[in-house]
Write a protein that holds these residues in place. Structure first.
Motif, PDB file in Angstrom:
ATOM      1  N   ILE A  78      42.966  29.494 -76.617  1.00 13.13           N
ATOM      2  CA  ILE A  78      42.993  28.602 -75.625  1.00 13.13           C
ATOM      3  C   ILE A  78      44.588  27.963 -74.794  1.00 13.13           C
ATOM      4  N   ALA A  79      45.003  28.310 -75.692  1.00 14.25           N
ATOM      5  CA  ALA A  79      46.306  27.408 -75.156  1.00 14.25           C
ATOM      6  C   ALA A  79      47.178  28.969 -74.469  1.00 14.25           C
ATOM      7  N   SER A  80      46.465  30.037 -74.978  1.00 19.17           N
ATOM      8  CA  SER A  80      46.908  31.232 -74.074  1.00 19.17           C
ATOM      9  C   SER A  80      46.711  31.108 -72.377  1.00 19.17           C
ATOM     10  N   TRP A  81      45.166  30.351 -71.885  1.00 25.57           N
ATOM     11  CA  TRP A  81      45.425  30.160 -70.887  1.00 25.57           C
ATOM     12  C   TRP A  81      45.960  29.648 -69.893  1.00 25.57           C
ATOM     13  N   PHE A  82      47.030  28.875 -70.695  1.00 24.37           N
ATOM     14  CA  PHE A  82      48.354  27.831 -70.254  1.00 24.37           C
ATOM     15  C   PHE A  82      49.203  28.159 -70.076  1.00 24.37           C
ATOM     16  N   ASP A  83      49.531  28.986 -70.541  1.00 22.91           N
ATOM     17  CA  ASP A  83      51.604  29.859 -71.337  1.00 22.91           C
ATOM     18  C   ASP A  83      51.198  31.585 -70.729  1.00 22.91           C
ATOM     19  N   GLY A  84      50.100  31.703 -69.803  1.00 27.44           N
ATOM     20  CA  GLY A  84      49.903  33.379 -69.110  1.00 27.44           C
ATOM     21  C   GLY A  84      49.825  34.559 -69.913  1.00 27.44           C
ATOM     22  N   THR A  85      49.365  33.858 -71.211  1.00 30.39           N
ATOM     23  CA  THR A  85      48.752  35.024 -72.095  1.00 30.39           C
ATOM     24  C   THR A  85      47.384  35.492 -71.821  1.00 30.39           C
ATOM     25  N   ALA A  86      46.505  34.472 -71.168  1.00 27.59           N
ATOM     26  CA  ALA A  86      44.863  35.161 -71.090  1.00 27.59           C
ATOM     27  C   ALA A  86      45.007  36.750 -70.804  1.00 27.59           C
ATOM     28  N   PRO A  87      43.474  37.473 -71.623  1.00 24.04           N
ATOM     29  CA  PRO A  87      42.957  38.366 -71.048  1.00 24.04           C
ATOM     30  C   PRO A  87      42.787  39.059 -69.560  1.00 24.04           C
ATOM     31  N   ASP A  88      43.781  39.954 -68.933  1.00 21.39           N
ATOM     32  CA  ASP A  88      43.467  40.381 -67.592  1.00 21.39           C
ATOM     33  C   ASP A  88      42.021  39.794 -67.093  1.00 21.39           C
ATOM     34  N   GLY A  89      42.293  39.336 -66.278  1.00 22.64           N
ATOM     35  CA  GLY A  89      40.805  39.284 -65.441  1.00 22.64           C
ATOM     36  C   GLY A  89      40.112  38.049 -65.348  1.00 22.64           C
ATOM     37  N   SER A  90      40.666  37.054 -66.445  1.00 26.84           N
ATOM     38  CA  SER A  90      40.107  36.086 -66.831  1.00 26.84           C
ATOM     39  C   SER A  90      40.783  34.893 -66.083  1.00 26.84           C
ATOM     40  N   ILE A  91      41.679  34.846 -66.143  1.00 31.76           N
ATOM     41  CA  ILE A  91      42.338  33.415 -64.935  1.00 31.76           C
ATOM     42  C   ILE A  91      42.691  34.031 -63.434  1.00 31.76           C
ATOM     43  N   VAL A  92      41.807  32.972 -62.737  1.00 32.92           N
ATOM     44  CA  VAL A  92      42.536  33.168 -61.067  1.00 32.92           C
ATOM     45  C   VAL A  92      43.102  31.455 -60.838  1.00 32.92           C
ATOM     46  N   VAL A  93      44.374  31.597 -60.500  1.00 35.63           N
ATOM     47  CA  VAL A  93      45.225  30.935 -59.762  1.00 35.63           C
ATOM     48  C   VAL A  93      45.135  30.665 -58.285  1.00 35.63           C
ATOM     49  N   ASP A  94      44.585  29.572 -58.011  1.00 34.52           N
ATOM     50  CA  ASP A  94      43.763  29.015 -56.643  1.00 34.52           C
ATOM     51  C   ASP A  94      45.254  29.731 -55.483  1.00 34.52           C
ATOM     52  N   GLU A  95      45.927  30.193 -54.520  1.00 38.82           N
ATOM     53  CA  GLU A  95      47.488  30.442 -54.285  1.00 38.82           C
ATOM     54  C   GLU A  95      47.234  29.773 -53.807  1.00 38.82           C
ATOM     55  N   ARG A  96      46.623  28.523 -52.580  1.00 42.91           N
ATOM     56  CA  ARG A  96      46.900  27.434 -52.151  1.00 42.91           C
ATOM     57  C   ARG A  96      47.674  25.936 -52.595  1.00 42.91           C
TER      58      ARG A  96
ATOM     59  N   SER B 224      40.651  29.217 -61.981  1.00 44.62           N
ATOM     60  CA  SER B 224      39.377  29.618 -62.054  1.00 44.62           C
ATOM     61  C   SER B 224      39.128  30.432 -63.532  1.00 44.62           C
ATOM     62  N   VAL B 225      38.672  30.058 -64.055  1.00 46.13           N
ATOM     63  CA  VAL B 225      38.669  30.430 -65.707  1.00 46.13           C
ATOM     64  C   VAL B 225      37.627  31.198 -66.326  1.00 46.13           C
ATOM     65  N   GLU B 226      37.232  32.355 -66.044  1.00 44.19           N
ATOM     66  CA  GLU B 226      36.199  32.603 -66.908  1.00 44.19           C
ATOM     67  C   GLU B 226      35.862  32.215 -68.298  1.00 44.19           C
ATOM     68  N   LEU B 227      35.204  31.933 -68.149  1.00 45.44           N
ATOM     69  CA  LEU B 227      35.134  30.846 -69.938  1.00 45.44           C
ATOM     70  C   LEU B 227      34.961  32.336 -71.291  1.00 45.44           C
ATOM     71  N   GLY B 228      33.564  33.610 -70.365  1.00 45.42           N
ATOM     72  CA  GLY B 228      33.710  34.693 -71.056  1.00 45.42           C
ATOM     73  C   GLY B 228      34.607  35.375 -71.616  1.00 45.42           C
ATOM     74  N   LYS B 229      35.247  35.988 -70.614  1.00 48.15           N
ATOM     75  CA  LYS B 229      36.054  37.244 -70.893  1.00 48.15           C
ATOM     76  C   LYS B 229      37.729  35.912 -71.808  1.00 48.15           C
ATOM     77  N   ALA B 230      38.040  34.741 -71.513  1.00 46.93           N
ATOM     78  CA  ALA B 230      39.130  33.997 -72.182  1.00 46.93           C
ATOM     79  C   ALA B 230      38.359  33.737 -73.768  1.00 46.93           C
TER      80      ALA B 230
END
Lengths: 490, 408
Positions: free
Chosen positions: A160-178, A184-190
């Protein structure tokens, strides 16, 4: 034949000229109904609603099964499905009695799994079953499990720490551009897809370097069980895994490896090493048998726990008041876990075969018939659980304490059927509860610590037929769960 | 404890043992309903004992394997239609009573041709629905010595679907079973004391009830006579050269009937259940397993028939006698057509017994075909008609449901 010529009677009875699709072949497109409502499949002369066995292959049943199970429980508690050559048993009491009677309802190898998983204890009975189950069952319960809890927690925290330090699996996290504080985090992939398998791989003693290959084998096997159209891929993957395990077994027979607790003290051999030196009927287990056990442990422990975690968060986030109370009191996660499994578990039920002719509710089932015990339906039986379609962590009629093999019926509380009961009670029940509860607690704590507000990302989730509300879970587990994480301090 | 086993016996499917050529759902697809032949040929050539998981069945597709199951009563059982529709024990099947068999043989042999000519003369334009589908019903009414009414026709047709997996058809079939029993009860009472030789009198005299008569009718084969005629005439009307050949030599009619039963059997598969665990076809079949015997596949097995997909009136490798399981008269295999039930295992039929139902159907189909050739010599397909075979539902006869014709 003066009144009406024969061919007109023929046309009328066989509906030769009726172009409607339900008069045609073995597929039928059932209308998608609002959740909780059954479509009309006709009625018998006495008014009893009928069940069309094509239903079981339909998209409608996949997403909205419960009104149909209700019809089956109320009117066809033992439904003889001659299209699929099986019987469906749907009431809680009958499913429970069937699971507890492992002589009358046996598990001999006719199941969908044996092509891919191999012959496992799933398909053994009596002493043979107990002997094999005891080989590693103790790794998944009690002290051996308790001592490993800190390790499981740490693994969850790392992922779970990887969600916040940029090492989460590819495609599992999408940061809102604005708004970069919104993501957005896909709980399955992440998290949920991999976490249970990593826990199980550790207990097994499966080497880390083969882990990515292992995920491929695992998913091919899960997608290739018995009746699926990708069965040959599953069988191929199973053979690859066995080839790999054969070498591993040769090493571990000579040099076993061990599990350690958090302090570095050995708990015992890992499961593979244990199996490598185990003697059954005076003989060591073969690499094939060991592979079957690995396949069963991972198959049983991966997909199911993944589904439990996703379904639990999906349901809780749709019942915000319950979610808030669970977060405020983390001891409630256990109740949330059990209510999730009652309401929407990953596995629909278990097959059994009748050992002799048996008559239930007036239907005689010949010896050797396939009987599908429907856990989904038993868990929604209002003879046992009031208002069964409602998700309620605080329901007074569900047992949420220790899982007991004989099932629990105490103080008006009953155990749910998701793990079954009796000799074949899911041996991974305890570890899967620990994984789901610990993982969720760690996740909730991590979000609290970072002052993050969590919700369902409805834009990325499939909608129901009305186009707006969230799709129901239906049979099994949801495929993915997109969460929105927002800075709560704003 | 029969079937209860604690020891380990299993076969793991290994790479190469499962086929990528066919997906199980194809066996219940609309394509199978129209033309099962290419699909079952894949099974026959790649996985002769195919495990169909969604249908929970083992498909057996090679000729020798199929016939070996038919003769093996010790290991495989037939479940009655009454059992399949949940009416086991509700009424008795009197179809094996000698008097009943004689009565049905009499109706077919003595009146079959006249019925066929009458029904043909009343035909307005569709040979399949107005003649072939009607023939078994008229024959039954004649055997029972009752008037063929619209109500009775409706009951009779619904009854034939009592074993359907489709719930509405099954409901109508079960209701029809009740109606037939209620209709027959007073007639049986009337005829009990008489000395009539019709089916109702015979059933009444052996103490049969309305339910017994209904079950007896349910268990009778109606589909083979209807199906073989429709399938044969569908071919004759769409292949003018074949029609000319048969017209030119009426002796070829019987060969045409037999070749139709082989080439396009109306009942494309039959189900058996293992009585106990059996090791066959390289597989372990568990107790109670459904074994689906595909006539469509077996009759086109190139191991047994040369150029099996060709409809050939002059086939030298087809037995002209009734099939008797693995026993082959003249050393030749027969086409498998299941509606007639399991083949007789007796080496010869005794003089005092009626001929087998297979022989009765074969002869009546031949007689009817000759009658049509004589009475309607100019018969040809209606303009624009493209008759084809299909099953209306999975498990139902594969036959021609519409054969529009003009008399020339």
């Amino acid at each position: 034949m003066s009144a009406c010529p024969f061919h007109q009677v023929l046309d009328e009875t066989l509906r030769l000229s009726d172009p409607s699709p339900d008069a045609a072949g073995a597929r039928r497109d059932f209308p998608l109904m609002p959740v909780g409502q059954a479509c009309d499949m006709g009625r018998a002369s006495d008014g009893t609603p009928l069940i069309d066995p094509r239903l079981f292959d339909s998209a409608e049943f996949q997403r909205n099964p419960y009104p149909y199970y209700r019809i089956m429980r109320d009117h066809h508690p033992v439904f003889h499905d001659t299209l699929h050559n099986c019987y469906w048993v749907t009431r809680y009491a009958d499913v429970e009695a069937g699971y507890l009677d492992d002589e009358g309802f046996n598990t001999i190898p006719k199941g969908m799994s044996n092509g891919v998983l191999g012959n496992t204890q799933l398909e053994l009975s009596g002493i043979e079953h107990r002997r094999r189950r005891n080989l590693y069952g103790r790794h998944l319960v009690g002290q051996a499990l308790d001592r490993r809890i800190p390790i499981i927690e740490r693994l969850a925290a790392e992922m779970i720490a990887s969600w916040f330090d940029g090492t989460a699996p590819d495609g599992s996290i999408v940061v809102d551009e604005r708004d970069p504080s919104r993501r957005s985090v896909e709980l399955g992939k992440a998290f949920a897809n991999e976490f249970p398998i990593r826990v199980v791989c550790q207990v097994l003693g499966f080497p880390d370097e083969a882990r990515s290959q292992f995920f491929y084998w695992y998913s091919s096997m899960m997608n290739g069980l018995g009746g699926s159209e990708t069965a040959h891929l599953g069988i191929g993957a199973r053979q690859d895994l066995e080839d790999y395990v054969a070498d591993l077994v040769a090493q571990r027979r000579v040099q076993p490896t061990f599990l350690y607790d958090d302090a570095g003290d050995p708990i015992g051999k890992d499961i593979i090493s244990e199996l490598c030196t185990t003697v059954v009927d005076g003989d060591l287990l073969s690499a094939e048998e060991i592979t079957s056990n690995i396949a069963l442990v991972v198959g049983g422990g991966g997909e199911t726990t993944r589904g439990a975690i996703l379904n639990m968060w999906y349901l809780l986030l749709q019942h915000r008041d319950q979610f808030d109370r669970v977060r405020a009191d983390p001891t409630l996660w256990d109740a949330a876990f059990h209510e999730t499994l009652r309401c929407a578990s990953s596995i629909g039920g278990q097959p059994r075969h009748t050992t002799w002719d048996v008559t239930i509710h007036g239907v005689t089932i010949p010896a050797g018939s396939l009987v599908n015990m429907v856990d989904f339906s038993a868990n929604h039986d209002d003879r046992v659980f009031a208002d069964p379609e409602r998700f309620d962590v605080f329901r007074p009629d569900l047992h949420t304490g220790k899982i007991i093999r004989s099932g629990v019926d105490r103080d008006g509380r009953r155990s749910h059927m998701a793990f079954g009961v009796g000799p074949h009670l899911c041996p991974g029940a305890w570890i899967s509860q620990q994984e789901s509860v610990l993982g969720s607690r760690v996740l909730a704590a991590a979000l609290d610590a970072r002052r993050v507000r969590v919700g369902i990302d409805v834009d990325r989730m499939p909608a129901d037929i009305d186009g707006t509300s969230l799709a129901p879970i239906g049979l099994g587990a949801i495929r993915s769960l997109w969460l929105t994480l927002e800075d709560a301090s704003r | 404890m029969s079937g209860f086993r604690t020891y380990e016996v299993y076969q793991r499917t290994r790479p190469g043992e499962t086929t990528e050529w066919i997906k199980p759902r194809q066996l219940t697809s609309d394509a199978y309903l129209v033309d099962p032949y290419p699909l079952v040929a894949i099974l026959r050539e790649h996985t002769p004992c195919y495990r169909d998981w969604p249908g929970n069945a083992f498909w057996v597709t090679r000729y020798d394997d199929v016939t070996s199951v038919f003769v093996d009563d010790a290991n495989f059982e037939t479940r009655s239609r009454a059992q399949r529709c949940g009416r086991d024990g509700w009424g008795r099947d009197l179809g094996e009573e000698l008097e009943v068999l004689r009565c049905l043989e009499r109706a077919a042999d003595q009146q079959g041709e006249a019925i066929a000519r009458r029904v043909l003369s009343e035909m307005e334009g569709d040979l399949a629905t107005e003649v072939f589908a009607r023939l078994p019903f008229e024959l039954l009414c004649t055997a029972m010595a009752v008037e063929p009414t619209t109500d009775l026709a409706r009951t009779y047709l619904h009854l034939r679907r009592a074993t359907s997996w489709e719930p509405a058809a099954r409901r109508d079939g079960l209701d029809a079973l009740d109606r037939l029993a209620a209709w027959a009860a007073p007639l049986l009472e009337q005829r009990r004391s008489g000395d009539g030789d019709d089916l109702l009198s015979i059933v009444a005299r052996v103490g049969g009830s309305g339910a017994d008569l209904a079950i007896t009718v349910l268990e009778m084969d109606h589909d083979t006579l209807h199906g073989v005629l429709a399938n044969l005439w569908c071919r004759l009307l769409t292949e003018p050269e074949l029609m000319d050949e048969v017209r030119g030599d009426p002796l070829l009619v019987k060969a045409a009937v037999l070749e139709t039963l082989r080439h396009r059997p109306p009942i494309v598969s039959a189900d058996r259940f293992t009585r106990h665990e059996v090791e066959r076809f390289g597989r372990l079949l568990p107790e109670g397993a459904l074994v689906r015997l595909s006539a469509a596949a077996a009759n086109h097995d190139p191991r047994v028939f040369t150029d099996p997909d060709v409809f050939d009136l002059h086939r030298r490798d087809l037995c002209q006698r009734e099939p008797r399981g693995q026993y082959r008269a003249d050393g030749l295999p027969s086409g498998i057509s299941f509606g007639t039930g399991a083949p007789s295992r007796h080496p010869a039929v005794p003089e005092d017994r009626p001929r087998s139902r297979y022989a009765i159907v074969r002869d009546l189909a031949s007689t009817t075909t000759r009658a049509i050739l004589e009475d309607a010599p100019q018969l040809r397909p209606a303009d624009g008609a493209t008759p084809t075979l299909r099953s209306l539902r999975i498990g139902e006869p594969h036959t021609c449901w519409s054969l529009p014709v003009v008399r020339g």
